[in-house]
Design an enzyme around this catalytic site. Structure first.
Site, short mmCIF file in Angstrom:
data_model
loop_
_atom_site.label_atom_id
_atom_site.label_comp_id
_atom_site.label_asym_id
_atom_site.label_seq_id
_atom_site.Cartn_x
_atom_site.Cartn_y
_atom_site.Cartn_z
N SER A 1 0.98 -1.24 0.37
CA SER A 1 0.08 0.26 0.01
C SER A 1 0.63 1.25 0.21
O SER A 1 1.89 1.02 0.43
CB SER A 1 -0.92 -0.06 1.69
OG SER A 1 -1.40 1.22 1.26
N TYR B 1 -0.22 -0.93 10.00
CA TYR B 1 -0.60 -1.01 8.79
C TYR B 1 0.14 -1.27 7.46
O TYR B 1 1.31 -1.53 6.65
CB TYR B 1 -1.70 -0.17 8.22
CG TYR B 1 -2.19 -0.94 7.11
CD1 TYR B 1 -2.85 -2.29 6.45
CD2 TYR B 1 -2.19 0.29 5.93
CE1 TYR B 1 -3.25 -2.09 4.71
CE2 TYR B 1 -3.02 0.06 4.37
CZ TYR B 1 -3.13 -1.00 4.57
OH TYR B 1 -3.81 -1.29 2.91
#
Ligand SMILES: NC(=O)c1ccc[n+]([C@@H]2O[C@H](COP(=O)([O-])OP(=O)(O)OC[C@H]3O[C@@H](n4cnc5c(N)ncnc54)[C@H](O)[C@@H]3O)[C@@H](O)[C@H]2O)c1
Length: 304
Positions: free
Chosen positions: A151, A165
């Site tokens: 990401s 994350y």
């Protein structure tokens, strides 16, 4: 894709679901892996994976469901075994599963950190491990592919509230390069895609024009196809625009003389990059000025 066997993790919803439909429509036999958990990893619903399998079969494709948890070592193994049992082989692994638990560092719990890293990083490692074990044991060297999913959070947008994350995604990019070097001897290419601002439940509250999850599937299919020459690469994907990411690179070099004072004097001459500027530029590029400001306000409000 004709006849190739693909495992896609987190394929019950969002980007993974589109990848499964796209791969199957092009003749791949697909293991749709998804325990159907909530966005934070809680709960579970076996119907989520089954629905995608039924959609694929209704369109004339071949698929089986796996509801295993990739964060679990035995679960990851069973995902690979599902492919071998149902289709007799395995050619492609798409590591796509993820959960999110956004919190500021001062309030993030051990469980918030571990559960996000366990799905994204350890889950990708575990499924790739069991696939690689199968490929190594098979003794056959022919084109196979692993497609990891990272990401921008962790690569290009240092998003506050995403210690877990962002770290996991940065590590997925690092792992991609290590696996690309290790698995070449078995004919396995390992690459990574990094979706940017795609409208799924993970980005429900992100303001502005986000792209369709269907935009990611052709890139995953390209990286998984036999004719793809890439290995060890990370591609950022925003709609139909694909950007090759280059990762950490050496910048200015100074001579410190081995002392604190020498280093301080030398560093005074270096223009270092402010992460706030990196974030502002990345968000503005993706969402425009208004969207970027709205997202920043949202992040700041969430962090308190
Ligand atoms: N949406 C975006 O804009 C965006 C941006 C960058 C990266 N990504 C990445 O794309 C991937 C897909 O995200 P999405 O937006 O489609 O999210 P999503 O929540 O719609 O889909 C993720 C799926 O993974 C499944 N999953 C969760 N834990 C699992 C586990 N332990 N084992 C197997 N499956 C599990 C969930 O049940 C869910 O169906 C993720 O890796 C995410 O980090 C998304």
């Amino acid at each position: 894709m004709n006849g190739r066997v693909a495992v896609i993790t987190g394929a019950g919803r969002g980007i993974g679901r589109e990848e499964a439909l796209f791969f199957a429509a092009r003749g791949a036999r697909v293991v749709v892996n998804d325990p159907g958990v909530a966005a934070d990893g809680s709960g579970g619903d076996p119907a989520v994976a089954q629905r995608v399998v039924e959609e694929i079969r209704a369109a004339g494709g071949q698929a089986v469901a796996s509801t295993a948890d990739v964060a679990d070592w035995a679960g990851a193994r069973s995902v690979v075994e599902s492919a071998l049992e149902a289709f007799g082989d395995l050619d492609i692994v798409v590591n796509n599963a993820a959960v999110e638990r956004n919190r500021a560092l001062v309030t993030m719990t051990e469980d918030d950190f571990d559960s996000v890293v366990a799905v994204k990083l350890r889950g990708g490692f575990a499924v790739s491990h069991w696939a690689a074990r199968h490929w190594a044991d098979s003794g056959l060297v022919r084109d196979r592919a692993i497609v990891n999913t990272a990401s921008g959070s962790g690569l290009t947008n240092p998003l506050p509230g995403q210690t877990n994350y962002a770290s996991a995604n940065a590590a997925v990019a690092a792992m991609t390069q290590v696996h690309a070097l290790e698995l070449g001897r078995y004919g396995v290419r390992v690459n990574c895609l990094s979706p940017s601002m795609v409208r799924t439940r993970l980005t429900e509250t992100v303001p502005g024009e986000l792209t369709s999850p269907a935009a990611i599937a052709p890139v995953a299919a390209y990286l998984a196809s036999e004719s793809c020459p890439l290995n060890g690469q990370v591609l950022s994907v925003r709609g139909s625009v694909v950007t090759v990411l280059r990762g950490w690179a050496a910048g200015e070099r100074v001579e410190s003389g081995g002392t604190v004072e020498g280093l301080a004097a030398a560093m005074a001459e270096v223009k270092v990059t402010d992460p706030a500027e990196v974030l502002a530029a990345a968000l503005q590029g993706a969402l425009g000025i208004d969207g970027a400001q709205a997202l920043r306000r949202m992040i700041d409000a969430a962090l308190g």
